[in-house]
Design a protein around this motif. Structure first.
Motif, short mmCIF file in Angstrom:
data_model
loop_
_atom_site.label_atom_id
_atom_site.label_comp_id
_atom_site.label_asym_id
_atom_site.label_seq_id
_atom_site.Cartn_x
_atom_site.Cartn_y
_atom_site.Cartn_z
N GLY A 1 0.35 -9.35 -15.22
CA GLY A 1 0.72 -7.93 -15.05
C GLY A 1 -0.01 -7.24 -13.91
O GLY A 1 0.63 -6.69 -13.00
N PRO A 2 -1.36 -7.24 -13.93
CA PRO A 2 -2.08 -6.58 -12.83
C PRO A 2 -1.78 -7.20 -11.47
O PRO A 2 -1.75 -6.48 -10.46
CB PRO A 2 -3.56 -6.81 -13.21
CG PRO A 2 -3.56 -7.06 -14.68
CD PRO A 2 -2.24 -7.68 -15.02
N MET A 3 -1.52 -8.52 -11.45
CA MET A 3 -1.18 -9.17 -10.17
C MET A 3 0.16 -8.67 -9.64
O MET A 3 0.36 -8.57 -8.43
CB MET A 3 -1.12 -10.70 -10.35
CG MET A 3 -2.47 -11.36 -10.49
SD MET A 3 -3.59 -11.02 -9.11
CE MET A 3 -2.85 -11.95 -7.77
N VAL B 1 11.48 -3.83 -1.49
CA VAL B 1 10.10 -4.27 -1.79
C VAL B 1 10.04 -5.16 -3.04
O VAL B 1 9.07 -5.89 -3.24
CB VAL B 1 9.15 -3.04 -1.91
CG1 VAL B 1 9.43 -2.25 -3.17
CG2 VAL B 1 7.70 -3.46 -1.84
N ASP B 2 11.08 -5.14 -3.88
CA ASP B 2 11.16 -6.03 -5.04
C ASP B 2 11.65 -7.42 -4.67
O ASP B 2 11.53 -8.35 -5.47
CB ASP B 2 12.16 -5.46 -6.06
CG ASP B 2 11.49 -4.65 -7.16
OD1 ASP B 2 10.36 -5.00 -7.54
OD2 ASP B 2 12.12 -3.70 -7.65
N GLY B 3 12.26 -7.55 -3.49
CA GLY B 3 12.83 -8.86 -3.09
C GLY B 3 14.02 -9.27 -3.93
O GLY B 3 14.30 -10.45 -4.09
N PHE B 4 14.75 -8.28 -4.47
CA PHE B 4 15.89 -8.58 -5.35
C PHE B 4 17.22 -8.65 -4.61
O PHE B 4 18.24 -9.07 -5.17
CB PHE B 4 16.03 -7.53 -6.45
CG PHE B 4 14.90 -7.51 -7.47
CD1 PHE B 4 13.96 -8.53 -7.53
CD2 PHE B 4 14.78 -6.45 -8.37
CE1 PHE B 4 12.93 -8.51 -8.48
CE2 PHE B 4 13.76 -6.42 -9.33
CZ PHE B 4 12.83 -7.45 -9.37
N HIS B 5 17.27 -8.18 -3.36
CA HIS B 5 18.53 -8.18 -2.61
C HIS B 5 18.99 -9.62 -2.34
O HIS B 5 18.17 -10.48 -2.00
CB HIS B 5 18.35 -7.44 -1.29
CG HIS B 5 19.63 -7.13 -0.58
ND1 HIS B 5 20.39 -8.11 0.02
CD2 HIS B 5 20.30 -5.97 -0.41
CE1 HIS B 5 21.47 -7.55 0.55
NE2 HIS B 5 21.44 -6.25 0.29
N1 LIG Z 1 12.55 -3.09 -10.20
C1 LIG Z 1 11.64 -3.55 -11.04
N2 LIG Z 1 10.58 -4.21 -10.57
C2 LIG Z 1 9.63 -4.68 -11.43
O1 LIG Z 1 8.64 -5.31 -10.98
C3 LIG Z 1 9.78 -4.45 -12.82
C4 LIG Z 1 10.92 -3.75 -13.25
N3 LIG Z 1 11.83 -3.32 -12.35
N4 LIG Z 1 11.11 -3.52 -14.56
C5 LIG Z 1 10.17 -3.91 -15.56
C6 LIG Z 1 9.32 -5.08 -15.13
C7 LIG Z 1 8.02 -5.22 -15.88
N5 LIG Z 1 6.97 -5.10 -14.89
C8 LIG Z 1 5.62 -5.07 -15.18
C9 LIG Z 1 4.64 -4.87 -14.23
C10 LIG Z 1 3.31 -4.78 -14.56
C11 LIG Z 1 2.90 -4.91 -15.85
C12 LIG Z 1 1.46 -4.79 -16.20
O2 LIG Z 1 0.67 -4.35 -15.40
N6 LIG Z 1 1.04 -5.15 -17.43
C13 LIG Z 1 -0.34 -5.01 -17.89
C14 LIG Z 1 -0.42 -4.13 -19.10
C15 LIG Z 1 0.30 -2.85 -18.95
C16 LIG Z 1 0.04 -1.86 -20.06
O3 LIG Z 1 -1.13 -1.49 -20.24
O4 LIG Z 1 1.01 -1.46 -20.72
C17 LIG Z 1 -0.94 -6.36 -18.21
O5 LIG Z 1 -0.21 -7.31 -18.48
O6 LIG Z 1 -2.17 -6.43 -18.23
C18 LIG Z 1 3.84 -5.13 -16.82
C19 LIG Z 1 5.18 -5.22 -16.49
C20 LIG Z 1 7.54 -4.88 -13.68
N7 LIG Z 1 8.87 -4.89 -13.74
#
Ligand SMILES: Nc1nc(=O)c2c([nH]1)NC[C@@H]1CN(c3ccc(C(=O)N[C@@H](CCC(=O)O)C(=O)O)cc3)C=[N+]21
Length: 285
Positions: free
Chosen positions: A264-266, A118-122
């Motif tokens: 982030g939320p997206m 689901v991450d599309g990392f493969h």
């Molecule tokens: N396998 C894997 N897949 C990922 O997609 C993945 C990962 N590992 N490792 C870490 C990063 C980081 N990441 C985020 C997703 C959402 C927010 C997010 O929702 N941020 C909010 C704020 C969050 C808060 O309140 O702390 C915003 O920007 O508004 C942030 C960071 C997904 N990652």
């Protein structure tokens, strides 16, 4: 005046569409499922994983979390992924990165069934993305979410000069492919690039995925430039900030995605969307 994009609003809209898909599946007795694996106790990672689990449950997605201690072996981790590969209730498997240094990340990513990646990392899915194959496959959620945001704001990418800063396998590289597939003229800058401003000054759209506060400011852009800030950094006061420093009166920025409340939320909404899509794909084949 800089237009600040409301990523939360777009994420909410996307989640509403996802919910409609979930309700339609429910009529056939189908419930999409996601499994998130996390290793160790990194605070930020635990927080993201909880946010994903909470959002999934609130939408009616079956969500399970597997939390392992830091000293889990690569073999045991792969064993656990294998179980999920064969679990019919699970459509998407996400292994939260980064992993402890004694575990080879590629070995883990490649042990995930590409149809549940689901991450599309493969590598198979990344290959399909770069080849722009005309079939359904998962794409990294942050880049895919950025493309959804750009489409919602009707940004014309055809022939547009786009600069991507960062070349990570989870943001920069898949973004390059998506933008090329959308017929943009793409320049990718990174830690070895010289004279960044020379490139960004010419760009209609700049997407920053660096991971350093204050990497860019208004002086880097041409008037009216669109800016997507995919950075998630803590400033010296421990506050979450992006890569770009700006204020309401910045004169060159046309629009920008804020941090928090932009990309982030997206990312999380796209993860939900893609879990459901993968469930749908698995039922039409
Ligand atoms: N396998 C894997 N897949 C990922 O997609 C993945 C990962 N590992 N490792 C870490 C990063 C980081 N990441 C985020 C997703 C959402 C927010 C997010 O929702 N941020 C909010 C704020 C969050 C808060 O309140 O702390 C915003 O920007 O508004 C942030 C960071 C997904 N990652």
């Amino acid at each position: 005046m800089v237009e600040i994009i409301d990523g939360k609003k777009e994420a909410k809209h996307l989640n509403e569409i996802t919910k409609q898909h979930i309700e339609k599946l429910a009529k056939s007795g189908i419930v999409p499922g996601i499994a998130v694996i996390i290793v160790g106790h990194d605070q930020a990672s635990e927080r993201y994983v909880r946010m994903k689990d909470k959002k999934a449950r609130s939408l009616g997605i079956y969500s399970i979390m597997k939390h392992f201690e830091n000293d889990i072996s690569e073999t045991d981790l792969i064993k656990s992924i294998n179980e999920l590969n064969h679990d019919p209730k699970i459509n998407g498997i996400l292994v939260q990165l980064p992993l402890p240094s004694h575990i080879n990340e590629q070995n883990i990513i490649q042990s995930i069934d590409p149809k549940k990646d689901v991450d599309g990392f493969h590598p198979l899915n990344i290959g399909k993305l770069f080849l722009n194959l005309n079939e359904q496959f998962p794409v990294a959620c942050t880049p895919k979410g950025i493309m959804t945001l750009l489409a919602a704001y009707q940004v014309n990418l055809n022939g547009a000069n786009v600069v991507v800063i960062g070349r990570s396998p989870i943001v920069g590289k898949p973004l390059l492919a998506l933008l090329l597939n959308a017929n943009a003229s793409v320049t990718c800058l990174h830690s070895h690039s010289e004279n960044i401003t020379l490139h960004t000054k010419k760009a209609d759209l700049v997407i920053s995925a660096v991971g350093n506060a204050n990497t860019l400011n208004d002086n880097h852009f041409k008037p009216g430039a669109y800016v997507i800030d995919a950075g998630q950094n803590l400033d010296i006061n421990g506050k979450l900030v992006g890569d770009v420093s700006y204020d309401q009166n910045s004169k060159n920025i046309g629009f920008i995605t804020p941090v928090p409340g932009g990309v982030g939320p997206m990312t999380i909404a796209t993860l939900m969307q893609q879990t459901v899509e993968m469930c749908e794909w698995s039922h039409v084949e």
